[in-house]
Design a protein around this motif. Structure first.
Motif, short mmCIF file in Angstrom:
data_model
loop_
_atom_site.label_atom_id
_atom_site.label_comp_id
_atom_site.label_asym_id
_atom_site.label_seq_id
_atom_site.Cartn_x
_atom_site.Cartn_y
_atom_site.Cartn_z
N LEU A 152 -2.04 -0.77 -2.70
CA LEU A 152 -2.56 -1.77 -1.76
C LEU A 152 -3.79 -1.27 -1.00
CD1 LEU A 152 0.79 -3.23 -0.33
CD2 LEU A 152 -0.49 -3.92 -2.36
N GLU A 209 8.20 -10.95 10.23
CA GLU A 209 7.54 -10.47 9.01
C GLU A 209 6.13 -9.96 9.31
OE1 GLU A 209 7.98 -13.02 5.61
OE2 GLU A 209 10.07 -13.47 6.10
N TYR A 262 1.95 -13.35 -3.60
CA TYR A 262 2.01 -11.92 -3.30
C TYR A 262 2.97 -11.62 -2.15
CZ TYR A 262 -0.38 -7.50 -4.34
OH TYR A 262 -0.69 -6.23 -4.79
N GLY A 263 3.81 -12.58 -1.80
CA GLY A 263 4.75 -12.38 -0.70
C GLY A 263 4.01 -11.95 0.56
N GLY A 286 7.91 -12.17 -4.65
CA GLY A 286 6.67 -12.58 -3.98
C GLY A 286 6.33 -14.06 -4.05
N VAL A 323 9.48 -10.06 -8.47
CA VAL A 323 9.62 -9.02 -7.44
C VAL A 323 9.80 -9.60 -6.03
CG1 VAL A 323 8.29 -7.39 -8.83
CG2 VAL A 323 7.12 -8.73 -7.06
N MET A 372 -0.03 -1.83 6.91
CA MET A 372 -0.61 -2.17 5.61
C MET A 372 -2.00 -1.56 5.45
SD MET A 372 0.93 -3.94 3.29
CE MET A 372 2.41 -4.90 3.04
N ALA A 414 5.85 -6.67 11.09
CA ALA A 414 6.17 -5.48 10.31
C ALA A 414 5.02 -5.03 9.41
CB ALA A 414 7.42 -5.75 9.47
N MET A 466 4.39 2.60 4.85
CA MET A 466 4.22 1.71 3.70
C MET A 466 3.83 2.52 2.46
SD MET A 466 4.36 -1.33 2.58
CE MET A 466 4.75 -1.98 4.22
N ALA A 467 4.64 2.40 1.43
CA ALA A 467 4.34 3.12 0.18
C ALA A 467 3.09 2.52 -0.45
CB ALA A 467 5.51 2.99 -0.78
N ALA A 491 4.43 -6.46 0.83
CA ALA A 491 5.45 -5.40 0.74
C ALA A 491 6.18 -5.47 -0.60
CB ALA A 491 6.45 -5.54 1.89
N GLU A 492 6.37 -6.68 -1.11
CA GLU A 492 7.07 -6.84 -2.39
C GLU A 492 6.33 -6.14 -3.53
OE1 GLU A 492 6.33 -9.22 -0.28
OE2 GLU A 492 8.06 -10.51 0.11
N PHE A 493 5.00 -6.06 -3.41
CA PHE A 493 4.20 -5.50 -4.49
C PHE A 493 3.86 -4.02 -4.28
CE2 PHE A 493 3.87 -9.86 -5.63
CZ PHE A 493 3.61 -9.87 -6.99
N ALA A 494 4.21 -3.48 -3.11
CA ALA A 494 3.85 -2.08 -2.82
C ALA A 494 4.38 -1.09 -3.86
CB ALA A 494 4.33 -1.71 -1.41
N PRO A 495 5.57 -1.30 -4.45
CA PRO A 495 6.01 -0.34 -5.48
C PRO A 495 5.23 -0.44 -6.79
CG PRO A 495 7.88 -1.55 -4.55
CD PRO A 495 6.64 -2.26 -4.12
N PHE A 496 4.41 -1.46 -6.94
CA PHE A 496 3.78 -1.72 -8.24
C PHE A 496 2.25 -1.72 -8.21
CE2 PHE A 496 7.72 -4.13 -7.68
CZ PHE A 496 8.52 -3.43 -8.56
N ALA A 497 1.69 -1.68 -7.03
CA ALA A 497 0.23 -1.73 -6.92
C ALA A 497 -0.21 -0.83 -5.77
CB ALA A 497 -0.23 -3.16 -6.66
N SER A 536 1.91 4.15 -3.38
CA SER A 536 1.91 4.57 -4.78
C SER A 536 2.67 3.57 -5.63
CB SER A 536 2.55 5.95 -4.91
OG SER A 536 3.90 5.87 -4.52
N ALA A 537 2.16 3.38 -6.86
CA ALA A 537 2.80 2.43 -7.77
C ALA A 537 3.99 3.12 -8.42
CB ALA A 537 1.79 1.94 -8.79
N SER A 538 5.01 3.38 -7.62
CA SER A 538 6.07 4.29 -8.05
C SER A 538 7.04 3.66 -9.03
CB SER A 538 6.84 4.78 -6.83
OG SER A 538 7.35 3.65 -6.13
N ARG A 539 7.08 2.36 -9.12
CA ARG A 539 8.03 1.74 -10.03
C ARG A 539 7.35 1.10 -11.23
NH1 ARG A 539 12.84 -1.37 -7.40
NH2 ARG A 539 11.97 -1.21 -5.32
N VAL A 540 6.18 1.62 -11.58
CA VAL A 540 5.52 1.23 -12.82
C VAL A 540 5.79 2.32 -13.84
CG1 VAL A 540 3.31 0.70 -13.92
CG2 VAL A 540 3.70 0.05 -11.53
#
Lengths: 269, 320
Positions: free
Chosen positions: B40, B89, B28-29, A225, A223, B96, B92, A1-2, B32-38, A4-8
């Motif tokens: 966690l 879901e 927040y789904g 959610g 996104v 987290m 998976a 699970m990533a 996983a949807e927010f992982a690229p932006f925050a 990092s806020a890589s797409r900000v």
């Protein structure tokens, strides 16, 4: 699970052009975003100050160093974005959404754009033109003044067919009327208000031409959610969320996450 | 002098969190949807979107209206059903970096109990939120949280179905939220989430019709914050179990209002739609706030603006 806020992307405004009163093109220094953005994708722009939600905006243009956003000033949040000046910071989340599928695209493509839909089709036109395709832009708006950025498309090599509600430029009527009476292309891409997209889908279906429609909708998260922006799809669609079957074979996909571009033949709206 | 690190960890009815922030259900789904932006690993927990026993397509569009100080929504509990959710879901979510809280919704006491049972059996789920206060489903979705007896019966059934921490989410659309809170506590709730959205609607003056497909929706965001702060204040005087305060929290000052009113932790929903980095920023600013006052732990200030407030933690804090 990533984690990092890589797409900000913490970008900076490098240019601001008012295409016409109330229509703004903002160009931002954003090399990382520019490097991965694909035609038909969008970003969530975070308005500075006291806004309550980010704004979904189509990625209008891009070069190696920057991306551009084109938007109509329509409310509090876009007003704040329109007030930004060169040098000021702007945070963008993205790129988001699937974008147009231009793999193995045919050599004769029609792009249908209505109003602010023009903001989401330039990158597709450029990519198709680079690949040697003939690209016709069918572009409609309420009035001639709002048919912005025509020169950008023309100078890139697009043929342009115009339509306005009031007849001040091109055909008086709907842009889809112009499409219907034109020689049919091998592929249609479209972005604009829902009635325009529905009419485009009808024309494409009767001519047996594939069409990819970029849907416009109010987003909250942008996104995937919140499930606030859904559209019904046939269960068999490759874009259908992996949900259990429903009795009528319809699923509701998120426009922001599974879309915003959907195959016209798979929509059940 | 080097200050010792500030302790932001909290315990919400048995749910141990490193940060006092829970990402609101439906906002927040699965995370996983927010992982690229925050980040966690710098939030307290993710509360999943509510699940029902059977799949639901949700409400007709439009489902969202942006309002001057918040968001109206009427999603209508679109979800794939608890079995699908657990298998595809939740399974998976093992990697987290923060705890995952399941959320159970339903249309009967038995349905709530069954959904809770499935969540109880999922090792990825650390706690269960009982959503008895969704305002956006046609019939009895919110009825449970609007009636003390129904609240008691659904919480008892859920309690019997799980040993995991049970957080009951209350509705602000009631006459006396403290009375409902007392029933939930008596029936076995470990904590309360206060509050869900406030009912509202918006009308399109060009088309002369409601703007939401469902007509009515739930209002969230800064517009409802004073309503939610008062609800927490009143509930905190009525119960001893911890409270997750939520409703329009967008910064540390907002969060502090809830904590000082009696919330042990805060829920963040709509603010994630402005900027997914808000929860991390709130944690940083809360730590700065505490450090600047030479306080060591967020738990020290829970309920400090509420003279009638007394949880076991608070009394212990006073004694120390």
């Amino acid at each position: 699970m990533a984690v990092s806020a890589s797409r900000v992307h913490e970008t900076r405004v490098v240019a601001r052009i008012e295409a016409t009163a109330g229509v703004v093109v903002l160009r931002m220094q954003a090399p990382e975003l520019a490097a991965i953005a694909r035609p038909g994708q969008f970003v969530m722009a975070i308005p500075p100050g006291e806004a309550s939600a980010a704004v979904a905006l189509g990625l209008y243009d891009a070069d190696a160093e920057s991306v551009s956003l084109l938007f109509f000033v329509a409310g509090k949040r876009t007003k704040v974005l329109a007030a930004l000046r060169p040098g000021e910071p702007l945070v963008l989340l993205g790129p988001l959404g699937n974008g147009f599928d231009l793999r193995d695209a045919p050599k004769d493509v029609a792009i249908v754009a209505g109003g602010v839909g023009i903001a989401s089709v330039l990158l597709a036109a450029l990519e198709l033109l680079r690949a040697g395709a003939r690209v016709r832009l069918f572009y409609g708006a309420r009035t001639a003044r709002l048919l912005v950025e025509r020169e950008r498309f023309a100078s890139a090599g697009c043929e342009i067919v115009l339509a306005t509600d009031d007849g001040t430029a091109g055909l008086r009527g709907f842009v889809t009327d112009a499409l219907a009476s034109a020689h049919m292309p091998a592929l249609i891409l479209a972005c604009g208000p829902t009635p325009m997209l529905r009419a485009t889908a009808t024309i494409a279906a009767s001519a047996n031409v594939p069409a990819q429609l970029a849907l416009e909708e109010t987003f909250a998260c942008g996104v995937g959610g919140c499930w606030g922006c859904v559209v019904p799809l046939v269960q068999e669609s490759a874009q259908a969320p992996h949900f259990p079957k429903t009795r009528d074979g319809i699923v509701r996909a998120r426009i922001c996450a599974e879309g915003p571009v959907f195959s016209a033949s798979e929509l059940r709206w | 002098m080097v200050r010792p690190p500030v302790d932001l960890s909290v315990n919400v009815g048995g749910l141990a969190l490193r940060y006092p922030t829970l990402m609101g259900s439906g906002c927040y789904g699965t995370g996983a949807e927010f992982a690229p932006f925050a980040d966690l690993s710098r939030i307290g927990a993710i509360v999943l979107k509510s699940a029902t026993l059977a799949p639901r397509l949700g409400n007709a569009m439009p489902r969202l209206v942006h309002t001057p100080a918040g968001l109206l929504n009427a999603i209508g509990l679109q979800n794939p059903g608890i079995d699908w959710l657990v298998e595809h879901e939740i399974a998976a979510l093992g990697g987290m970096p923060c705890p995952i809280v399941g959320s159970a919704a339903g249309f009967s006491v038995d349905e709530y109990a069954q959904v809770c049972g499935r969540l109880d059996a999922s090792p990825e789920i650390s706690a269960i939120e009982l959503n008895i206060s969704c305002p956006n489903v046609a019939s009895e979705g919110e009825t449970f949280a609007c009636d003390a007896n129904l609240t008691a019966s659904v919480v008892r059934a859920a309690r019997a179905a799980t040993r995991k921490p049970l957080i009951v989410k209350l509705s602000p659309n009631v006459t006396d939220i403290a009375a409902i809170a007392r029933e939930a506590e008596r029936a076995g709730a470990d904590a309360l989430a206060v509050v869900n959205t406030v009912r509202g609607m918006a009308i399109d003056v060009e088309r002369w019709e409601p703007r939401l497909g469902n007509v009515a929706g739930g209002l969230s965001g800064p517009a409802i914050r004073p309503i939610a702060v008062l609800a927490v204040y009143e509930v905190a005087r009525a119960v001893r179990i911890p409270i997750v305060g939520q409703g329009g929290i967008a910064n540390a000052s907002d969060a502090l209002e809830f904590i000082l009113a009696g919330a042990s932790a805060v829920g963040i929903g709509t603010a994630n739609f402005l900027d997914p980095r808000v929860p991390e920023r709130i944690a940083v600013e809360l730590a700065e706030y505490l450090a600047s006052r030479n306080l060591r732990a967020i738990s020290e200030i829970v309920g400090r603006a509420n003279a009638g407030f007394a949880t076991p933690e608070q009394r212990e804090g006073d004694a120390g």
